[in-house]
Design an enzyme around this catalytic site. Structure first.
Site, short mmCIF file in Angstrom:
data_model
loop_
_atom_site.label_atom_id
_atom_site.label_comp_id
_atom_site.label_asym_id
_atom_site.label_seq_id
_atom_site.Cartn_x
_atom_site.Cartn_y
_atom_site.Cartn_z
N HIS A 37 3.65 -4.83 4.12
CA HIS A 37 3.60 -5.59 5.33
C HIS A 37 2.98 -6.89 5.26
O HIS A 37 2.53 -7.45 4.60
CB HIS A 37 2.65 -4.66 6.04
CG HIS A 37 3.14 -3.27 6.48
ND1 HIS A 37 3.85 -2.99 7.04
CD2 HIS A 37 2.46 -2.09 5.97
CE1 HIS A 37 4.30 -1.84 7.13
NE2 HIS A 37 2.97 -1.16 6.37
N HIS B 289 0.85 -1.27 0.01
CA HIS B 289 -0.03 0.06 0.07
C HIS B 289 0.85 1.21 0.06
O HIS B 289 2.09 1.26 0.32
CB HIS B 289 -0.99 0.03 1.23
CG HIS B 289 -0.39 0.22 2.62
ND1 HIS B 289 -1.04 0.52 3.60
CD2 HIS B 289 1.07 0.21 2.80
CE1 HIS B 289 -0.23 0.41 4.74
NE2 HIS B 289 1.08 0.43 4.31
N CYS C 269 5.63 6.69 3.67
CA CYS C 269 4.82 5.93 3.33
C CYS C 269 3.85 6.49 2.16
O CYS C 269 3.01 5.84 1.63
CB CYS C 269 3.38 5.83 4.61
SG CYS C 269 4.21 4.92 5.76
N ASP D 153 -4.72 -10.72 0.00
CA ASP D 153 -3.56 -11.50 0.07
C ASP D 153 -2.45 -11.28 -1.28
O ASP D 153 -3.07 -11.58 -2.10
CB ASP D 153 -3.63 -12.85 0.78
CG ASP D 153 -2.12 -13.43 0.99
OD1 ASP D 153 -1.38 -12.80 1.67
OD2 ASP D 153 -2.11 -14.58 0.41
N HIS D 154 -1.30 -10.59 -1.00
CA HIS D 154 -0.68 -10.67 -2.22
C HIS D 154 -1.30 -9.65 -3.24
O HIS D 154 -1.37 -9.79 -4.50
CB HIS D 154 -0.22 -11.76 -2.85
CG HIS D 154 0.96 -12.66 -1.91
ND1 HIS D 154 0.38 -13.28 -1.08
CD2 HIS D 154 2.16 -12.55 -2.23
CE1 HIS D 154 1.43 -13.88 -0.37
NE2 HIS D 154 2.58 -13.33 -1.13
N GLU E 258 -0.37 -4.27 11.87
CA GLU E 258 0.58 -3.94 10.69
C GLU E 258 2.03 -4.47 10.75
O GLU E 258 2.47 -5.10 9.57
CB GLU E 258 0.41 -2.44 10.34
CG GLU E 258 1.02 -1.98 9.22
CD GLU E 258 1.22 -0.46 9.02
OE1 GLU E 258 0.30 0.00 8.55
OE2 GLU E 258 2.19 0.19 9.81
N HIS F 170 4.77 -0.06 -0.46
CA HIS F 170 5.70 -0.67 0.24
C HIS F 170 4.63 -1.89 0.72
O HIS F 170 3.44 -1.77 0.88
CB HIS F 170 6.42 -0.11 1.34
CG HIS F 170 5.41 0.54 2.43
ND1 HIS F 170 4.96 1.85 2.12
CD2 HIS F 170 5.02 0.24 3.41
CE1 HIS F 170 3.99 2.18 3.13
NE2 HIS F 170 4.23 1.09 3.97
#
Lengths: 132, 136
Positions: B41, B14, B33, B79-80, B124, B39
């Site tokens: 998490h 994100h 950010c 996810d991903h 996070e 980037h």
């Protein structure tokens, strides 16, 4: 922490319904978990000792009444599960009831049990408590 | 009343950017950010439901079904993924962990039948998490 085996099976259900409801947990040979138990008690700090309750008393009670009863045992064979299926929900309420009846040195807030790293259960009777 | 918490993990990318703000202001508020390339998490999701123990099954909720709902409603979608570009909630909202917890709550709340959704917690990083208990 204690390690025990169990099998989820209800005599009130047919074999087919047991298989659907409990899946792999219905395996007649049973399977096991390492259960991690967290007991939360509350109370005023005693001015003389600086303690809510003596941890030696709490440790002793848990060792005697919970770990000795359940560690390295098959939960299905224990009196607490003569009628109830040994799900972790029922284990959580059973352990809460044991502490509620027998541990008198502080107010019992709740019992939390981790069945696996991914699942945990919390029960506090009628207490209002914060989920961890 | 018994509370049951199920964990799940997903990895996503994100970045934080508010198009109503100037580039300088975005940079000042969001710092690193704000990098538009994003980037990532490893998020840990904890979903807590509550209910009475069914006397017949001994369950508050069927964990298998809860896992399927989590997989279908949250993990398959997030996810991903690049949250800003691939998850519809974040086409207009900044994918902060606060908004992520709210989005996950809204995805789950109508999909649970027997047990009631109590809390959505999103880590996070191991040092930072957000709790959402539903609309006040």
């Amino acid at each position: 922490m204690f390690s025990a085996s169990h099998r989820l099976h209800s005599d009130a259900m047919s074999d087919a319904e047991n298989a659907v409801t409990y899946g792999k947990c219905n395996n007649p040979y049973g399977h096991g978990h390492n259960y991690s138990v967290e007991v939360t008690v509350s109370g005023q700090v005693d001015e003389a000792t600086g303690m809510v309750c003596n941890l030696v008393d709490l440790d002793g009670f848990i060792h005697r009444e919970i770990l000795q009863r359940f560690d390295l045992e098959n939960l299905n064979t224990k009196a607490e599960f003569a009628e109830a299926v040994p799900t972790t929900e029922n284990l959580c309420t059973a352990i809460y009831d044991i502490l509620q009846r027998g541990f008198t040195y502080a107010h019992l807030e709740k019992v939390r049990i981790e069945e696996t790293m991914m699942n945990s259960f919390e029960y506090g009777g009628e207490n209002e408590f914060v989920i961890e | 009343m018994v509370y049951l918490t199920r964990k799940a993990e997903f990895a996503a990318s994100h970045y934080y950017h508010n198009p109503d703000l100037s580039p300088e202001e975005n940079q000042r508020i969001f710092g690193k950010c704000n990098n538009p390339n994003g980037h990532g998490h490893n998020y840990t999701l904890e979903v807590t439901v509550k209910g009475e123990v069914d006397p017949r099954s001994g369950f508050v909720v069927d964990l298998k079904q809860l896992k399927e709902v989590l997989n279908r409603e949250v993990l398959d979608a997030m996810d991903h993924r690049f949250l800003n570009k691939e998850v519809p909630e974040f086409s207009t909202r900044i994918p902060t962990t606060e908004n992520l917890a709210i989005a996950i709550w809204r995805r789950l709340v109508s999909k649970l039948d027997k047990a009631k959704l109590h809390r959505v917690r999103v880590y996070e990083t191991p040092d930072l998490f957000v709790d959402f208990y539903g609309e006040a």
